[in-house]
Design a protein around this motif. Structure first.
Motif, PDB file in Angstrom:
ATOM      1  N   ALA A 115      96.824 -17.355  94.315  1.00  9.86           N
ATOM      2  CA  ALA A 115      97.622 -16.141  94.143  1.00  9.86           C
ATOM      3  C   ALA A 115      98.303 -15.764  95.457  1.00  9.86           C
ATOM      4  N   GLN A 116      97.600 -15.938  96.575  1.00  9.62           N
ATOM      5  CA  GLN A 116      98.201 -15.651  97.874  1.00  9.62           C
ATOM      6  C   GLN A 116      99.324 -16.636  98.172  1.00  9.62           C
ATOM      7  N   GLU A 117      99.121 -17.903  97.805  1.00 15.97           N
ATOM      8  CA  GLU A 117     100.167 -18.898  98.046  1.00 15.97           C
ATOM      9  C   GLU A 117     101.407 -18.601  97.206  1.00 15.97           C
TER      10      GLU A 117
ATOM     11  N   ASP B 127      95.584  -9.442  92.850  1.00 12.65           N
ATOM     12  CA  ASP B 127      94.216  -9.845  93.160  1.00 12.65           C
ATOM     13  C   ASP B 127      93.216  -9.104  92.287  1.00 12.65           C
ATOM     14  N   LEU B 128      93.536  -7.850  91.927  1.00 11.34           N
ATOM     15  CA  LEU B 128      92.650  -7.083  91.050  1.00 11.34           C
ATOM     16  C   LEU B 128      92.514  -7.765  89.692  1.00 11.34           C
TER      17      LEU B 128
ATOM     18  N   LEU C 150      89.315 -19.963  95.138  1.00  9.87           N
ATOM     19  CA  LEU C 150      90.466 -20.804  94.858  1.00  9.87           C
ATOM     20  C   LEU C 150      91.535 -20.027  94.097  1.00  9.87           C
ATOM     21  N   LEU C 151      91.139 -19.245  93.100  1.00  8.98           N
ATOM     22  CA  LEU C 151      92.107 -18.445  92.349  1.00  8.98           C
ATOM     23  C   LEU C 151      92.829 -17.471  93.262  1.00  8.98           C
ATOM     24  N   LEU C 152      92.091 -16.806  94.128  1.00  4.96           N
ATOM     25  CA  LEU C 152      92.706 -15.838  95.040  1.00  4.96           C
ATOM     26  C   LEU C 152      93.598 -16.524  96.066  1.00  4.96           C
TER      27      LEU C 152
ATOM     28  N   LEU D  68      89.513 -11.365  85.827  1.00  3.01           N
ATOM     29  CA  LEU D  68      89.386 -12.592  85.034  1.00  3.01           C
ATOM     30  C   LEU D  68      88.246 -13.458  85.548  1.00  3.01           C
ATOM     31  N   ALA D  69      88.101 -13.547  86.859  1.00  2.00           N
ATOM     32  CA  ALA D  69      87.011 -14.339  87.433  1.00  2.00           C
ATOM     33  C   ALA D  69      85.657 -13.795  86.977  1.00  2.00           C
TER      34      ALA D  69
END
Length: 296
Positions: free
Chosen positions: A78-80, A54-55, A73-75, A60-61
């Motif tokens: 990543a969780q999925e 997540d860091l 959405l990106l996070l 990047l975000a």
């Protein structure tokens, strides 16, 4: 070695690449932002196995000027990825799932595909639907939906169809004859829908073929469930071929199949359906006959 569905990784990679390119940032510069090698960063964008934190996603975000929705959405993706590590190589998404609640894997696959094969038994595929036909389906499924929300969905469906003008994309629809007979919205809407299907079937990259009721081989009867096969172009950096995906929509959720043995079975079924389907010209004649019957 990591296992599980590749769909979240592919989706995350595509979204990150879109944000990077939108901001004219090179891959080498992006790699420096997350303090990794260009090779590792390239694997991230291509949806291949690589460590995602997540860091790093937040870094990047920030660099790519993502808004709050894009960052979330990106996070979520990543969780999925982490949640699906131990799956069997397929992904089941119930309609009540909320992670990531704002993302539809099928639409992402459709957008990235170079070829789609769609077997449908009752409904016209979304890429061929008219606005009024889709409106009838939406009202039937969600009778209490506010009109402005219905219009938003219809605008989105029509926007999706713009991909048909891309000569590098091919759409192959194999339809049971029942698709021509079911009337969504009444005879007028159905007639306009069939005319639209005829118009689109004349495009060089669109194929519409009908499996008639009197087909001699009953493969269409055995294959009762609709399915969609998505194939993809080579990945932009490594030029590796991204594996195809089978999509199956159910009443309470969606199933995505990626394992070679499962995809191969559906590819073989699509081949067998194509063998019993009418040729394109004869399929157009069958559609025309149905239109004439509706206009009586």
């Amino acid at each position: 070695m990591a296992t599980g569905s590749t769909l979240p990784r592919r989706a995350l990679g595509r979204r990150i690449r879109q944000l990077r390119e939108r901001n004219n940032v090179s891959q080498a510069a992006a790699a420096r932002i997350v303090e990794t090698s260009p090779q590792s960063y390239g694997r991230l964008e291509e949806g291949r196995v690589t460590k995602v934190t997540d860091l790093g996603i937040n870094a990047l975000a920030n660099a790519f000027k993502a808004d709050d929705e894009e960052r979330r959405l990106l996070l979520d993706l990543a969780q999925e990825i982490r949640q699906t590590q131990k799956s069997d190589g397929s992904l089941w998404r119930a309609t009540s799932d909320v992670i990531p609640k704002a993302f539809n894997h099928y639409l992402a696959l459709e957008e990235a595909a170079s070829r789609i094969i769609s077997w449908q038994t009752m409904l016209v595929p979304g890429l061929l639907q008219t606005r009024e036909y889709r409106r009838a389906l939406v009202w039937a499924e969600y009778p209490g939906m506010p009109p402005e929300e219905v219009e938003r969905i219809l605008d989105f469906v029509m926007k999706r169809q713009e991909m048909l003008v891309n000569s590098d994309f091919r759409f192959e629809a194999i339809l049971a004859e029942a698709v021509l007979r079911y009337q969504a919205g009444g005879p007028g809407v159905s007639t306009d829908q069939l005319r639209r299907m005829l118009e689109l079937s004349e495009m060089p990259n669109v194929s519409v073929r009908i499996v008639p009721f009197d087909a001699q081989t009953p493969v269409a009867l055995i294959t009762r469930s609709p399915f969609v096969i998505c194939e993809f172009p080579p990945l932009p950096t490594s030029k590796l071929i991204e594996p195809p995906v089978v999509y199956i929509e159910g009443f309470v959720g969606e199933l995505y199949l990626e394992r070679n043995v499962e995809v191969a079975q559906y590819m073989d079924t699509a081949r067998r359906l194509a063998q019993v389907a009418l040729p394109e010209a004869a399929s157009r004649d069958r559609v025309l006959t149905t239109i004439k019957e509706l206009m009586k």
